[in-house]
Design an enzyme around this catalytic site. Structure first.
Site, mmCIF file in Angstrom:
data_model
loop_
_atom_site.group_PDB
_atom_site.id
_atom_site.type_symbol
_atom_site.label_atom_id
_atom_site.label_comp_id
_atom_site.label_asym_id
_atom_site.label_seq_id
_atom_site.Cartn_x
_atom_site.Cartn_y
_atom_site.Cartn_z
ATOM 1 N N HIS A 91 -124.831 -46.974 -15.756
ATOM 2 C CA HIS A 91 -125.432 -46.510 -17.001
ATOM 3 C C HIS A 91 -124.670 -45.336 -17.600
ATOM 4 C CE1 HIS A 91 -129.627 -48.329 -15.866
ATOM 5 N NE2 HIS A 91 -128.734 -49.232 -16.248
ATOM 6 N N GLU A 150 -128.051 -60.200 -23.462
ATOM 7 C CA GLU A 150 -127.132 -59.583 -24.416
ATOM 8 C C GLU A 150 -126.198 -60.590 -25.088
ATOM 9 O OE1 GLU A 150 -128.934 -56.254 -22.429
ATOM 10 O OE2 GLU A 150 -128.063 -58.127 -21.674
#
Length: 368
Positions: free
Chosen positions: A170, A101
């Site tokens: 998540h 990322e």
């Protein structure tokens, strides 16, 4: 094209039977074309389809628009928001990246500095914490620290929020993390229509924008239309006089579920979808508060340091004398989101809590 065809028909030779017939045919074509345009402007689809359409349309209009992220190419994105775009635009404009990322976010910001308009997809918003340095120190500050020499027209988007048993890592709500970064704009879509229009506007904006999509809203259906929508404007979902309920993203639907019960009990709440989480649309917010004089903020974000905390502070600082009751905040509990369904549901705001909050601060009404 239809207008040109119509002009061509009407400009041929002297008027007569032939000319009348040709004009009539042109008129029929124009009417048929108008109907097709109207149908094209309003279509029913799912939110992920609307987001995909927005990206596709902007990529088609502007060759500098590109997409990068994990599995955005061959696979079409974790929620299919880039499905088929790899085949249409090729690997240079729809770039599959490594699982890194900070690397591909930094690359996207650099691409924006050199004239491109990158759309950076985080497979899950929680993963973008790995790129926090790039988002804060580069994306948000570059225009200022370069003395205006560079801009970063970057859209950072992806799924977030509490899903269905996705676990703590998540189920992150990162709007509270990013709101303090100078120079970054925060936008949260909530419907099929505003998802497409807002994303198109975000792609065209010269500002770096973090675009929040809720993981549970991708499959909702609704009408969409061609066009754009202001990134800084809140949406009045329901007008009312008793209390102003400010919310955003998935909590819009929780609030509207509560409104159905409140209406039966005689209450008349006003519901505002913030949409712009930074900056707040204080014009719409102020107008609503001056009318109702009571405020409830409903969010899925954490209560400590959340969007509701910031909005509550601004309201108390600038509109304190307009209030007849203290601001009420309904937020997620400050705990990691549980995997177990019952515990997960207990950590976030439910419709019955909204009903109870309204009943607490608004004088009793006569049931309809």
């Amino acid at each position: 094209m239809l207008a040109q065809r119509h002009n061509a028909f009407t400009s041929r030779g002297p008027a007569g039977a032939c000319g009348v017939k040709q004009v009539s045919r042109a008129a029929r074509l124009a009417r048929r074309g108008t109907l097709q345009v109207a149908q094209a402007e309003k279509k029913t689809m799912m939110m992920w389809e609307a987001l995909r359409e927005a990206i596709d349309e902007e990529m088609e209009k502007d060759p500098t628009v590109c997409v990068m992220g994990e599995d955005v190419g061959h696979y079409g994105g974790s929620y299919k928001c880039t499905l088929g775009l790899y085949k249409k635009y090729g690997e240079l404009r729809v770039l599959d990246t490594p699982i890194c990322e900070n690397g591909f976010t930094g690359m996207g910001i650099g691409a924006g500095m050199t004239g491109l308009r990158p759309i950076i997809e985080g497979m899950n918003m929680g993963f973008l914490l790995l790129a926090f340095n790039q988002i804060s120190n580069n994306c948000g500050m570059m225009h200022y620290t370069s003395g205006g020499q560079y801009k970063a027209p970057v859209v950072i988007r992806g799924p977030g929020g509490v899903g269905r048993q996705l676990g703590a890592e998540h189920s992150q709500r990162l709007e509270s993390y990013f709101q303090s970064i100078p120079g970054v704009q925060l936008v949260a879509c909530s419907t099929v229509a505003n998802a497409k229009a807002l994303l198109k506007s975000a792609i065209r904006s010269d500002n770096p924008i973090i675009f929040f999509e809720h993981v549970l809203l991708y499959n909702i259906k609704g009408e969409t239309h061609d066009g754009y929508q202001s990134l800084e404007k809140a949406e009045v979902v329901r007008e009312g006089t008793d209390v102003s309920i400010f919310t955003y993203s998935r909590m819009r639907y929780v609030v509207m579920q509560a409104v159905q019960e409140l209406e039966k009990k005689g209450y008349n709440p006003e519901v505002i979808d913030l949409i712009s989480l930074k900056p707040f649309d204080m014009e719409t917010i102020s107008k609503s508060i001056r009318k109702t004089r009571r405020v409830i903020i409903v969010e899925e974000c954490m209560k400590t340091g959340g969007i509701g905390a910031s909005l509550s502070a601004v309201i108390n600082e600038s509109l304190f004398n307009e209030l007849d009751h203290e601001v009420v905040r309904l937020s997620s509990q400050d705990v990691p989101t549980a995997y177990a369904y019952e515990l997960e549901a207990a950590t976030i705001v439910q419709a019955n809590q909204v009903v109870s909050a309204v009943e607490k601060i608004v004088p009793a009404r006569v049931a309809a």
